[in-house]
Each structure stands twice: as structure tokens, then as C-alpha cells.
Write an enzyme that holds these catalytic residues in place. Structure first.
Site, PDB file in Angstrom:
ATOM      1  N   ARG A 217      -0.286  -4.219  -5.895  1.00 15.88           N
ATOM      2  CA  ARG A 217      -0.567  -2.813  -6.210  1.00 15.88           C
ATOM      3  C   ARG A 217       0.631  -2.258  -6.980  1.00 15.88           C
ATOM      4  O   ARG A 217       1.776  -2.583  -6.667  1.00 15.88           O
ATOM      5  CB  ARG A 217      -0.823  -1.969  -4.949  1.00 15.88           C
ATOM      6  CG  ARG A 217      -2.096  -2.350  -4.209  1.00 15.88           C
ATOM      7  CD  ARG A 217      -2.413  -1.365  -3.091  1.00 15.88           C
ATOM      8  NE  ARG A 217      -3.020  -0.135  -3.607  1.00 15.88           N
ATOM      9  CZ  ARG A 217      -3.260   0.941  -2.858  1.00 15.88           C
ATOM     10  NH1 ARG A 217      -2.881   0.946  -1.578  1.00 15.88           N
ATOM     11  NH2 ARG A 217      -3.844   2.008  -3.379  1.00 15.88           N
TER      12      ARG A 217
ATOM     13  N   ASP B 196       3.835   8.151  -2.899  1.00 16.12           N
ATOM     14  CA  ASP B 196       3.896   6.727  -3.228  1.00 16.12           C
ATOM     15  C   ASP B 196       5.085   6.400  -4.111  1.00 16.12           C
ATOM     16  O   ASP B 196       5.550   5.263  -4.139  1.00 16.12           O
ATOM     17  CB  ASP B 196       2.589   6.307  -3.896  1.00 16.12           C
ATOM     18  CG  ASP B 196       1.442   6.343  -2.909  1.00 16.12           C
ATOM     19  OD1 ASP B 196       0.851   7.425  -2.725  1.00 16.12           O
ATOM     20  OD2 ASP B 196       1.181   5.305  -2.270  1.00 16.12           O
TER      21      ASP B 196
ATOM     22  N   GLN C 173      -9.705   8.120   3.089  1.00 18.61           N
ATOM     23  CA  GLN C 173      -8.593   7.928   4.025  1.00 18.61           C
ATOM     24  C   GLN C 173      -8.479   9.106   5.000  1.00 18.61           C
ATOM     25  O   GLN C 173      -8.109   8.933   6.160  1.00 18.61           O
ATOM     26  CB  GLN C 173      -7.263   7.777   3.275  1.00 18.61           C
ATOM     27  CG  GLN C 173      -7.068   6.472   2.533  1.00 18.61           C
ATOM     28  CD  GLN C 173      -7.506   6.523   1.078  1.00 18.61           C
ATOM     29  OE1 GLN C 173      -8.401   7.303   0.717  1.00 18.61           O
ATOM     30  NE2 GLN C 173      -6.913   5.697   0.227  1.00 18.61           N
TER      31      GLN C 173
ATOM     32  N   ARG D 232      -2.783  -0.482   3.920  1.00 14.19           N
ATOM     33  CA  ARG D 232      -2.516   0.439   2.829  1.00 14.19           C
ATOM     34  C   ARG D 232      -1.562   1.513   3.312  1.00 14.19           C
ATOM     35  O   ARG D 232      -1.205   1.578   4.461  1.00 14.19           O
ATOM     36  CB  ARG D 232      -3.802   1.066   2.276  1.00 14.19           C
ATOM     37  CG  ARG D 232      -4.897   1.382   3.289  1.00 14.19           C
ATOM     38  CD  ARG D 232      -5.082   2.750   3.879  1.00 14.19           C
ATOM     39  NE  ARG D 232      -4.296   3.807   3.382  1.00 14.19           N
ATOM     40  CZ  ARG D 232      -3.600   4.616   4.187  1.00 14.19           C
ATOM     41  NH1 ARG D 232      -3.575   4.393   5.492  1.00 14.19           N
ATOM     42  NH2 ARG D 232      -2.932   5.646   3.700  1.00 14.19           N
ATOM     43  N   GLY D 233      -1.070   2.268   2.343  1.00 13.57           N
ATOM     44  CA  GLY D 233      -0.047   3.262   2.649  1.00 13.57           C
ATOM     45  C   GLY D 233       1.285   2.741   2.129  1.00 13.57           C
ATOM     46  O   GLY D 233       1.654   1.589   2.416  1.00 13.57           O
ATOM     47  N   ALA D 234       2.012   3.546   1.384  1.00 13.08           N
ATOM     48  CA  ALA D 234       3.198   3.051   0.698  1.00 13.08           C
ATOM     49  C   ALA D 234       4.179   2.307   1.614  1.00 13.08           C
ATOM     50  O   ALA D 234       4.494   1.133   1.368  1.00 13.08           O
ATOM     51  CB  ALA D 234       3.886   4.222  -0.028  1.00 13.08           C
TER      52      ALA D 234
ATOM     53  N   ASN E  28       1.124  10.548  -5.752  1.00 15.68           N
ATOM     54  CA  ASN E  28       0.468  10.470  -4.459  1.00 15.68           C
ATOM     55  C   ASN E  28      -1.026  10.325  -4.678  1.00 15.68           C
ATOM     56  O   ASN E  28      -1.509  10.310  -5.804  1.00 15.68           O
ATOM     57  CB  ASN E  28       0.791  11.712  -3.604  1.00 15.68           C
ATOM     58  CG  ASN E  28       0.444  11.503  -2.145  1.00 15.68           C
ATOM     59  OD1 ASN E  28       0.868  10.539  -1.528  1.00 15.68           O
ATOM     60  ND2 ASN E  28      -0.357  12.411  -1.593  1.00 15.68           N
ATOM     61  N   LYS E  29      -1.773  10.227  -3.576  1.00 15.04           N
ATOM     62  CA  LYS E  29      -3.212  10.025  -3.670  1.00 15.04           C
ATOM     63  C   LYS E  29      -3.891  11.002  -4.609  1.00 15.04           C
ATOM     64  O   LYS E  29      -3.552  12.190  -4.612  1.00 15.04           O
ATOM     65  CB  LYS E  29      -3.810  10.151  -2.256  1.00 15.04           C
ATOM     66  CG  LYS E  29      -5.276   9.889  -2.135  1.00 15.04           C
ATOM     67  CD  LYS E  29      -5.696   8.559  -2.761  1.00 15.04           C
ATOM     68  CE  LYS E  29      -4.884   7.423  -2.237  1.00 15.04           C
ATOM     69  NZ  LYS E  29      -4.948   6.200  -3.056  1.00 15.04           N
TER      70      LYS E  29
HETATM   71  C1  LIG Z   1       2.695   7.376   3.847  1.00 17.42           C
HETATM   72  S1  LIG Z   1       1.467   6.637   2.871  1.00 17.42           S
HETATM   73  C2  LIG Z   1       1.786   7.253   1.313  1.00 17.42           C
HETATM   74  C3  LIG Z   1       0.545   7.284   0.434  1.00 17.42           C
HETATM   75  O1  LIG Z   1      -0.184   6.029   0.357  1.00 17.42           O
HETATM   76  C4  LIG Z   1      -1.594   6.349   0.274  1.00 17.42           C
HETATM   77  O2  LIG Z   1      -2.260   5.633  -0.734  1.00 17.42           O
HETATM   78  P1  LIG Z   1      -3.254   4.407  -0.352  1.00 17.42           P
HETATM   79  O3  LIG Z   1      -4.110   4.859   0.800  1.00 17.42           O
HETATM   80  O4  LIG Z   1      -4.032   4.163  -1.636  1.00 17.42           O
HETATM   81  O5  LIG Z   1      -2.338   3.264  -0.005  1.00 17.42           O
HETATM   82  C5  LIG Z   1      -1.616   7.814  -0.050  1.00 17.42           C
HETATM   83  O6  LIG Z   1      -1.318   8.056  -1.407  1.00 17.42           O
HETATM   84  C6  LIG Z   1      -0.492   8.286   0.855  1.00 17.42           C
HETATM   85  O7  LIG Z   1      -0.141   9.593   0.638  1.00 17.42           O
END
Ligand SMILES: CSC[C@H]1O[C@H](OP(=O)(O)O)[C@H](O)[C@@H]1O
Length: 352
Positions: free
Chosen positions: A99, A243, A202, A56-58, A253-254
Site C-alpha cells: 500500500r 496516514d 470502516q 489495515r490502519g496506518a 487520511n481516509k
Molecule cells: C490510525 S489508522 C490511520 C488511518 O488508516 C485508515 O485507512 P485504511 O482503513 O484504508 O487503512 C484511515 O485512513 C485511518 O484514519
């Protein structure tokens, strides 16, 4: 300035490993209590790993998807890249659908289509080189972004971050966490606060663990404590990832980021978004146009398999929100810093 940052010391965590035959993903559902990799042999296994937040993570999901295309290519024959792209489209669509919110996923697939589609009989070699280039460029961008973002932070500042934006979410070093790593290394950040980031945690599970690997001891706070913390004056910056950053600077974002921005503005705390240019989506005009992912409400009912909510209840589980550009003091990418972002500033930096 980057001379003062020993980037290599931050390279121990690698969430994505290409073995030449398979894609190994550090299973982020199990961290920090179990460190193990899941091996993907097909593009559909990569798509499932993205959807399940194994990876996960953009930026990380874009990189994983690019390698997923390489895995899909193992199942086809094609005389050139154009034929290969035509045959790979169904697999790429399934990767894209894993996603919806992070633009990096679609961006990586579009880049693979473009580069491979122009290739001749050597399209397989071109494809693998491009997937590796996407990862290498992300790491370089994060290191550049870390230095640019840290330079905005006055010495001995307190910084609050949200979710996980470190090596686990990228090709390495991180985006917002890269700014924090650089800021700590340069003595600009004296105190790091990490929000737990419910419901998937996270922050509590991933960001705290990453920083501990660096010898940085953050202070974990409940998401609900953020405004109160800002009121104490302990925090000078909120630094978050992204994101999808729209053409006017609105940023997805989250979930929970938007209320941090509201509280920050109320308390005179600066608000920074750090993301690579692969997260900028100039084709999406404003945050109102972003598809916000809603996940299984069951993710809110338990932690680590232990139920924490009453039974037989409903829940709403959007996992992103949109911070309007008016609440953002600086957007930092590897291309530079945009202060007080708006449509004109974004177009000046990224074109139409
Ligand atoms: C550098 S990661 C960017 C972004 O992705 C995360 O979402 P997820 O954990 O659901 O993939 C989070 O929004 C981060 O800030």
C-alpha cells in the site's frame, strides 16, 4: 491526567498476534459479523493481507510489515545483519509495495533495515526485539496521545470521527479513537458520532463495533450527513487519524476527511488530527507530493457481497485525500500538540 483512564479495559481487541512462528491477523474484512484470524506464515502472505485490508490502519500495517520481515528471515541464512538485510530486500520491497499512502509501512521497514543492518551474529534476536518494540511503542504513543488530545476538548462536547482509528488500526487503544476513549472516560465527550466511511465502511463496521466493546454507544451517520450535523451545533470537534503528515502539516487520511475539514471550518467546529510520530513524514514537503492509493472500483459496487450499484458502470475509488494544514486546528502526537500547524511549527516539533 492519564490516571483517570483505565487503559487495560481497552485491551480486548488485538488485531495483530505474533505466535513465535506465525503472524495471526484479525480479519477486518469480516468484522463485525465474523470475528476470526488469518494466519500468515510468510512475508508475502503478510503483504497480501495488507493489500487486501485483512489488516489495515496506518500504524497496524507498519507493525504487520515488521513481523513480515521476521517471517522472511526464516527463509535465509546470514552471518550478520548487513548480509541479512541484503538478502531480505526483495521481500521487504514486496511488503513496502502492498500500500502506498500510509508512511508507517515504509517507516517500519526502514527502521528494521537500520537496526538489523547494524546487528552482528545475533541479528535474528535483534530483529524480533525490534518488531516487538515497534508495536509496544505504538501502544504507549496512543495512550499518551489520547490524554493529550482529550485535554483539548471542553467537557460535554460532541465529537465526530471518520473511518477507524482504534485498536483495530494500531497496536491498541487507537489514535483518534484513543482521544475519544480518553475524552469519554474523563467526561469531556458527551456524544460520539461516527461516519460510516464509504465505500469500505470502516466507521459503520469497525469503529461502531469497537466502541460498543467499550460500552460507548456512538451515533452512526451517513458520510453525506456530516455537514448538516455540524450545522445543528451538535459537534464541537472533528477528530480523525492520519496516514501521512507532511513537513508543512498537510495530512493524508481516509477519503472524506478533506470535506469534513472544509465543513468544520465553515461551521466553527474544531478539527483535530491524532497520529503517532511514526505517521509524520518530514521528507514529504506538502500534500501534493503524497501518492493517493486508488483501489478497485469494484469496492464501490457491493457491500457484504450484495450489489448496490447498477451494472456495467465505471467508478473512481481514491481511498485517501489530503487536508491542507490551514484547515487543521491541532495535530496531536505522543510528542505533544501542534496548534495551527504549518511548516515552521512542524520543523520546531520534528526537526528537518
Ligand atoms: C490510525 S489508522 C490511520 C488511518 O488508516 C485508515 O485507512 P485504511 O482503513 O484504508 O487503512 C484511515 O485512513 C485511518 O484514519
Amino acid at each position: 491526567m492519564t490516571d483517570t483512564i483505565d487503559f487495560d479495559r481497552y485491551d480486548r481487541i488485538r488485531p495483530i498476534r505474533w505466535t513465535g512462528d506465525a503472524l495471526e491477523l484479525l480479519d477486518q474484512r469480516k468484522l463485525p459479523f465474523e470475528v476470526g484470524y488469518v494466519s500468515c506464515d510468510t512475508s508475502d502472505e503478510v503483504a497480501a493481507a495488507i493489500h487486501s485490508l485483512t489488516v489495515r490502519g496506518a500504524p497496524a500495517i507498519g507493525i504487520a510489515a515488521a513481523w513480515g520481515v521476521v517471517l522472511a528471515a526464516r527463509t535465509i541464512e546470514a552471518v550478520d545483519g548487513a548480509e541479512a538485510v541484503r538478502k531480505l530486500e526483495p521481500a521487504m520491497q514486496r511488503l513496502n509495495d502492498a500500500r502506498p499512502t500510509a508512511v508507517n509501512l515504509a517507516w517500519a521497514l526502514t527502521r528494521m533495515r537500520r537496526v538489523v543492518g547494524e546487528a552482528g551474529p545475533d541479528w535474528r534476536e535483534v530483529m524480533e526485539r525490534e518488531a516487538q518494540a515497534i508495536a509496544d511503542e505504538d501502544l504507549a504513543a496512543n495512550r499518551r496521545m489520547g490524554a493529550l488530545g482529550a485535554a483539548l476538548i471542553e467537557p460535554e462536547s460532541g465529537v465526530l470521527t471518520h473511518c477507524n482509528t482504534g485498536s483495530l488500526a494500531t497496536a491498541g487503544f487507537g489514535t483518534a479513537l484513543g482521544v475519544i476513549r480518553a475524552g469519554v472516560a474523563q467526561g469531556r465527550i458527551g456524544k460520539v458520532y461516527a461516519g460510516e466511511t464509504r465505500p469500505w465502511l470502516q466507521g459503520a463496521r469497525l469503529t461502531v463495533w469497537e466502541l460498543q466493546q467499550d460500552g460507548i454507544q456512538p451515533t452512526l451517520i451517513a458520510d453525506a450527513a456530516a455537514s448538516h450535523l455540524m450545522k445543528t451545533g451538535a459537534v464541537q470537534w472533528v477528530v480523525v487519524g492520519a496516514d501521512r503528515i507532511c513537513a508543512n502539516g498537510d495530512t493524508a487520511n481516509k477519503i472524506g476527511t478533506y470535506q469534513l475539514a472544509i465543513a468544520a471550518r465553515h461551521h466553527g467546529v474544531k478539527f483535530m488530527v491524532a497520529a503517532p510520530s511514526s505517521t509524520v513524514d518530514m521528507a514529504t514537503p506538502t500534500g501534493a507530493d503524497i501518492h493517493i492509493e486508488e483501489r478497485d472500483p469494484g469496492e464501490m459496487f457491493a457491500i457484504g457481497g450484495v450489489r448496490t450499484a447498477a451494472h456495467d458502470i465505471g467508478a473512481w475509488n481514491p481511498v485517501f485525500d489530503v487536508t491542507p494544514h490551514e484547515l487543521i486546528d491541532a495535530i496531536v502526537t505522543e510528542k505533544g500538540v501542534i496548534e495551527r500547524p504549518d511548516e515552521a511549527a512542524m520543523r520546531a516539533a520534528f526537526g528537518a
